[in-house]
Motif scaffolding. Structure first.
Motif, short mmCIF file in Angstrom:
data_model
loop_
_atom_site.label_atom_id
_atom_site.label_comp_id
_atom_site.label_asym_id
_atom_site.label_seq_id
_atom_site.Cartn_x
_atom_site.Cartn_y
_atom_site.Cartn_z
N THR A 107 2.36 4.69 -4.83
CA THR A 107 3.22 4.67 -6.02
C THR A 107 4.71 4.77 -5.66
O THR A 107 5.56 4.26 -6.39
CB THR A 107 2.86 5.81 -6.98
OG1 THR A 107 2.95 7.07 -6.29
CG2 THR A 107 1.44 5.64 -7.52
N SER A 108 5.01 5.42 -4.54
CA SER A 108 6.42 5.59 -4.13
C SER A 108 7.04 4.30 -3.63
O SER A 108 8.26 4.19 -3.53
CB SER A 108 6.50 6.63 -3.02
OG SER A 108 5.87 6.14 -1.85
N GLY A 109 6.20 3.33 -3.27
CA GLY A 109 6.68 2.10 -2.64
C GLY A 109 6.67 2.17 -1.13
O GLY A 109 6.99 1.18 -0.45
N ALA A 110 6.30 3.34 -0.56
CA ALA A 110 6.31 3.51 0.90
C ALA A 110 5.33 2.57 1.59
O ALA A 110 5.64 1.99 2.63
CB ALA A 110 6.00 4.96 1.26
N ALA A 111 4.14 2.41 1.01
CA ALA A 111 3.12 1.55 1.63
C ALA A 111 3.61 0.11 1.71
O ALA A 111 3.46 -0.55 2.75
CB ALA A 111 1.81 1.63 0.84
N ASP A 112 4.20 -0.39 0.63
CA ASP A 112 4.68 -1.77 0.63
C ASP A 112 5.93 -1.93 1.49
O ASP A 112 6.11 -2.95 2.16
CB ASP A 112 4.97 -2.22 -0.80
CG ASP A 112 3.70 -2.47 -1.60
OD1 ASP A 112 2.65 -2.72 -0.98
OD2 ASP A 112 3.76 -2.39 -2.84
N SER A 113 6.78 -0.91 1.50
CA SER A 113 7.98 -0.97 2.31
C SER A 113 7.64 -1.10 3.80
O SER A 113 8.32 -1.81 4.54
CB SER A 113 8.81 0.30 2.09
OG SER A 113 9.93 0.33 2.94
N ARG A 114 6.56 -0.45 4.20
CA ARG A 114 6.12 -0.50 5.59
C ARG A 114 5.09 -1.59 5.85
O ARG A 114 4.63 -1.77 6.98
CB ARG A 114 5.52 0.86 6.00
CG ARG A 114 6.57 1.90 6.32
CD ARG A 114 7.30 1.53 7.59
NE ARG A 114 8.33 2.50 7.94
CZ ARG A 114 9.06 2.43 9.04
NH1 ARG A 114 8.86 1.44 9.89
NH2 ARG A 114 9.98 3.33 9.29
#
Length: 330
Positions: free
Chosen positions: A58-65
């Motif tokens: 939900t934070s966007g961390a997974a997609d950012s990485r």
């Protein structure tokens, strides 16, 4: 009061009996079936890992990485510490610019016999990436980099753990009464059996909703369906029962006799706790509930080894059997 969940038979005698609680929730989060006390407050231990992974998405961390589906499954895992798991964690940490020393889960000897044999032969010391929770902690570190938090990401007041608590209380629809420190040093938040089953039904129905938390839950559940070998490992109940299922199902064990199931085609969530903490009983009971619901076949060899495993003595003589309590099956 807790209800009978599993029986230990020796010859014609029921020698031991495991009690506990089990709750099945429907799409509306309400109880459809229960055994024992649905209001019992319990620590779900590693059965909550997919909830702890929600902020990673939900934070966007997974997609950012650019995390893969396989890595998302590993973030929800209590893995075997086999080579496929260790190498996946090592690569993940390398991509983050981190090393084993940045983990806070603690070193653990691999549970994979082949790798353990090799490590003993080479006099290798276990590292933190061998820890069965190192995938979850790689997720924590990814989220931590995204949030810009300090290195002690397992502290209960750290932004990573506060994000986990917020997700936990949202999907259980209950305020957590507190936490215990898990074997991997992260806080493990308590909830009722109903709350945990409700959370699993949230995951089971997430694909029908479009809000960010539901989209994250749907992605994590789908990753678990797709990569059962990353969630646990060869020979483990989670992996074998997921492979044996006739429909997508996510299963996750937890220490001290906890188990959950997510059934997306039925919109059902299951939470199960054996009161004395026995894994043999929780594996038997979850297999029984899956048979009851028609998700797996009782005769499937992968199911039999948990549903009705023989008890064998040191001479190889079958002396008894583990069986589910009759109320679970009928």
């Amino acid at each position: 009061m807790p209800a009978p969940l599993a029986e230990i038979w020796r010859g014609p005698f029921a020698e031991s009996l495991h009690f506990g609680h089990a709750v099945i929730c429907g799409a509306d989060g309400e109880i459809t079936d229960c055994w024992g006390d649905p209001q019992a407050v319990v620590l779900p231990r590693s059965s909550a890992k997919m909830i702890q992974a929600l902020p990673l998405v939900t934070s966007g961390a997974a997609d950012s990485r650019g995390l893969s589906e396989r890595q998302l499954a590993l973030a929800c895992a209590s893995h075997q510490g086999a080579t496929i798991h260790v190498e996946a964690v090592q690569n993940w940490l390398r991509d983050l610019g981190l090393t084993d020393t940045d983990l806070r889960c603690g070193p653990e000897m691999t549970r994979d016999r082949d790798l353990a044999r090799e490590m003993i032969k080479n006099d290798d010391t276990p590292c933190q990436w061998h820890n069965n929770c190192s995938g979850k902690h790689s997720g924590f570190l990814t989220l931590n980099q995204h949030l810009g938090g300090g290195p002690e990401y397992v502290q209960p007041d750290h932004p990573v753990q506060q994000a986990c608590l917020d997700s936990f209380e949202t999907v259980t629809a209950q305020s957590s009464p507190g936490y215990g420190i898990d074997g991997c040093s992260a806080p493990n938040f308590a909830t009722t059996m109903h709350g945990m089953a409700r959370a699993m039904s949230f995951f089971a129905t997430a694909h029908d909703r479009s809000d960010s938390l539901s989209r994250a839950a749907a992605r994590l559940a789908a990753a678990m369906y797709a990569f059962p070998e990353m969630v646990a490992g060869e020979g483990r109940a989670c992996t074998l029962l997921m492979r044996a299922a006739k429909e997508p199902v996510a299963l996750k064990t937890g220490a001290e006799g906890y188990f959950i199931a997510i059934l997306p085609k039925r919109g059902l969530g299951v939470a199960l706790k054996v009161q004395d903490g026995a894994t043999r009983a929780s594996e038997c009971a979850i297999a029984a509930l899956l048979v009851r619901m028609g998700v797996v076949e009782a005769q499937d060899p992968s199911v039999v080894q948990f549903l009705n495993p023989d008890i064998v003595n040191r001479r190889g003589i079958v002396t008894g059997q583990i069986r589910p309590a009759a109320d679970l099956m009928h």
